[in-house]
Design a protein around this motif. Sequence first.
Motif, PDB file in Angstrom:
ATOM      1  N   PHE A   1       0.874  -1.165   0.000  1.00  0.00           N
ATOM      2  CA  PHE A   1       0.000   0.000   0.000  1.00  0.00           C
ATOM      3  C   PHE A   1       0.913   1.218   0.000  1.00  0.00           C
ATOM      4  N   LEU A   2       0.816   2.028  -1.056  1.00  0.00           N
ATOM      5  CA  LEU A   2       1.719   3.162  -1.252  1.00  0.00           C
ATOM      6  C   LEU A   2       0.980   4.486  -1.120  1.00  0.00           C
ATOM      7  N   LEU A   3       1.612   5.434  -0.442  1.00  0.00           N
ATOM      8  CA  LEU A   3       1.092   6.792  -0.357  1.00  0.00           C
ATOM      9  C   LEU A   3       1.826   7.647  -1.383  1.00  0.00           C
ATOM     10  N   ARG A   4       1.075   8.463  -2.106  1.00  0.00           N
ATOM     11  CA  ARG A   4       1.668   9.383  -3.089  1.00  0.00           C
ATOM     12  C   ARG A   4       1.083  10.763  -2.876  1.00  0.00           C
ATOM     13  N   ASP A   5       1.936  11.762  -2.956  1.00  0.00           N
ATOM     14  CA  ASP A   5       1.471  13.142  -2.883  1.00  0.00           C
ATOM     15  C   ASP A   5       1.279  13.653  -4.305  1.00  0.00           C
ATOM     16  N   LYS A   6       0.080  14.140  -4.588  1.00  0.00           N
ATOM     17  CA  LYS A   6      -0.211  14.701  -5.909  1.00  0.00           C
ATOM     18  C   LYS A   6      -0.202  16.220  -5.793  1.00  0.00           C
ATOM     19  N   ALA A   7       0.442  16.857  -6.737  1.00  0.00           N
ATOM     20  CA  ALA A   7       0.523  18.314  -6.743  1.00  0.00           C
ATOM     21  C   ALA A   7      -0.794  18.920  -7.237  1.00  0.00           C
ATOM     22  N   GLU A   8      -0.948  20.206  -6.987  1.00  0.00           N
ATOM     23  CA  GLU A   8      -2.129  20.906  -7.499  1.00  0.00           C
ATOM     24  C   GLU A   8      -2.064  20.912  -9.024  1.00  0.00           C
ATOM     25  N   ARG A   9      -3.213  20.764  -9.640  1.00  0.00           N
ATOM     26  CA  ARG A   9      -3.263  20.756 -11.100  1.00  0.00           C
ATOM     27  C   ARG A   9      -4.594  21.323 -11.563  1.00  0.00           C
ATOM     28  N   ILE A  10      -4.669  21.583 -12.848  1.00  0.00           N
ATOM     29  CA  ILE A  10      -5.895  22.115 -13.427  1.00  0.00           C
ATOM     30  C   ILE A  10      -6.705  20.957 -14.008  1.00  0.00           C
ATOM     31  N   GLY A  11      -7.965  20.899 -13.632  1.00  0.00           N
ATOM     32  CA  GLY A  11      -8.879  19.904 -14.173  1.00  0.00           C
ATOM     33  C   GLY A  11      -9.984  20.604 -14.934  1.00  0.00           C
ATOM     34  N   ARG A  12     -10.842  19.819 -15.520  1.00  0.00           N
ATOM     35  CA  ARG A  12     -11.931  20.393 -16.301  1.00  0.00           C
ATOM     36  C   ARG A  12     -13.235  19.735 -15.877  1.00  0.00           C
ATOM     37  N   ASN A  13     -14.247  20.560 -15.625  1.00  0.00           N
ATOM     38  CA  ASN A  13     -15.580  20.045 -15.320  1.00  0.00           C
ATOM     39  C   ASN A  13     -16.116  19.405 -16.605  1.00  0.00           C
ATOM     40  N   PRO A  14     -16.372  18.100 -16.602  1.00  0.00           N
ATOM     41  CA  PRO A  14     -16.792  17.439 -17.837  1.00  0.00           C
ATOM     42  C   PRO A  14     -18.153  17.910 -18.355  1.00  0.00           C
ATOM     43  N   LYS A  15     -18.972  18.419 -17.458  1.00  0.00           N
ATOM     44  CA  LYS A  15     -20.311  18.862 -17.869  1.00  0.00           C
ATOM     45  C   LYS A  15     -20.281  20.238 -18.536  1.00  0.00           C
ATOM     46  N   THR A  16     -19.495  21.154 -17.939  1.00  0.00           N
ATOM     47  CA  THR A  16     -19.488  22.532 -18.430  1.00  0.00           C
ATOM     48  C   THR A  16     -18.243  22.881 -19.243  1.00  0.00           C
ATOM     49  N   GLY A  17     -17.169  22.109 -19.062  1.00  0.00           N
ATOM     50  CA  GLY A  17     -15.923  22.408 -19.754  1.00  0.00           C
ATOM     51  C   GLY A  17     -15.091  23.483 -19.079  1.00  0.00           C
ATOM     52  N   ILE A  18     -15.562  23.989 -17.950  1.00  0.00           N
ATOM     53  CA  ILE A  18     -14.845  25.048 -17.233  1.00  0.00           C
ATOM     54  C   ILE A  18     -13.650  24.445 -16.494  1.00  0.00           C
ATOM     55  N   GLU A  19     -12.495  25.123 -16.617  1.00  0.00           N
ATOM     56  CA  GLU A  19     -11.301  24.670 -15.915  1.00  0.00           C
ATOM     57  C   GLU A  19     -11.402  25.033 -14.444  1.00  0.00           C
ATOM     58  N   VAL A  20     -11.021  24.094 -13.578  1.00  0.00           N
ATOM     59  CA  VAL A  20     -11.038  24.314 -12.132  1.00  0.00           C
ATOM     60  C   VAL A  20      -9.752  23.752 -11.537  1.00  0.00           C
ATOM     61  N   PRO A  21      -9.224  24.409 -10.501  1.00  0.00           N
ATOM     62  CA  PRO A  21      -8.019  23.872  -9.861  1.00  0.00           C
ATOM     63  C   PRO A  21      -8.374  22.658  -8.994  1.00  0.00           C
ATOM     64  N   ILE A  22      -7.545  21.648  -9.053  1.00  0.00           N
ATOM     65  CA  ILE A  22      -7.688  20.475  -8.189  1.00  0.00           C
ATOM     66  C   ILE A  22      -6.628  20.613  -7.112  1.00  0.00           C
ATOM     67  N   THR A  23      -7.051  20.595  -5.881  1.00  0.00           N
ATOM     68  CA  THR A  23      -6.148  20.841  -4.753  1.00  0.00           C
ATOM     69  C   THR A  23      -5.125  19.715  -4.606  1.00  0.00           C
ATOM     70  N   PRO A  24      -3.970  20.031  -4.016  1.00  0.00           N
ATOM     71  CA  PRO A  24      -2.976  18.977  -3.760  1.00  0.00           C
ATOM     72  C   PRO A  24      -3.558  17.978  -2.762  1.00  0.00           C
ATOM     73  N   ARG A  25      -3.183  16.725  -2.902  1.00  0.00           N
ATOM     74  CA  ARG A  25      -3.722  15.705  -2.009  1.00  0.00           C
ATOM     75  C   ARG A  25      -2.781  14.530  -1.916  1.00  0.00           C
ATOM     76  N   ARG A  26      -2.995  13.723  -0.912  1.00  0.00           N
ATOM     77  CA  ARG A  26      -2.262  12.467  -0.730  1.00  0.00           C
ATOM     78  C   ARG A  26      -3.227  11.341  -1.087  1.00  0.00           C
TER      79      ARG A  26
END
Length: 98
Positions: free
Chosen positions: A56-81
């Motif tokens: 079982f591995l823990l990984r830290d993901k950096a903040e990145r830009i995602g897209r709302n699939p319904k509207t197409g609007i770009e939204v920031p995705i917060t950093p997370r483990r």
Amino acid sequence: MRSIGTLTRADLAESINRRVGLSRADSLEMVESILQHMCDALADGQNVKISGFGTFLLRDKAERIGRNPKTGIEVPITPRRVLSFRASQMLKDRIGQA
């Protein structure tokens, strides 16, 4: 133990009860203790390796830009483990034979 469906804590405790001979209560307490120890280690930022089973591995993901699939609007995705599981070669070989 069931061959189809989900393996539960009770199934693990029942298996310990039959194979080792501990009481049902002691078997369930052992399963709970192991799972709690694994959760505590992961919460402390440690990876958990079970030889012959996997890691079982823990990984830290950096903040990145995602897209709302319904509207197409770009939204920031917060950093997370995130937690991931990597099966051991022994487990992969065993599953491949089934």
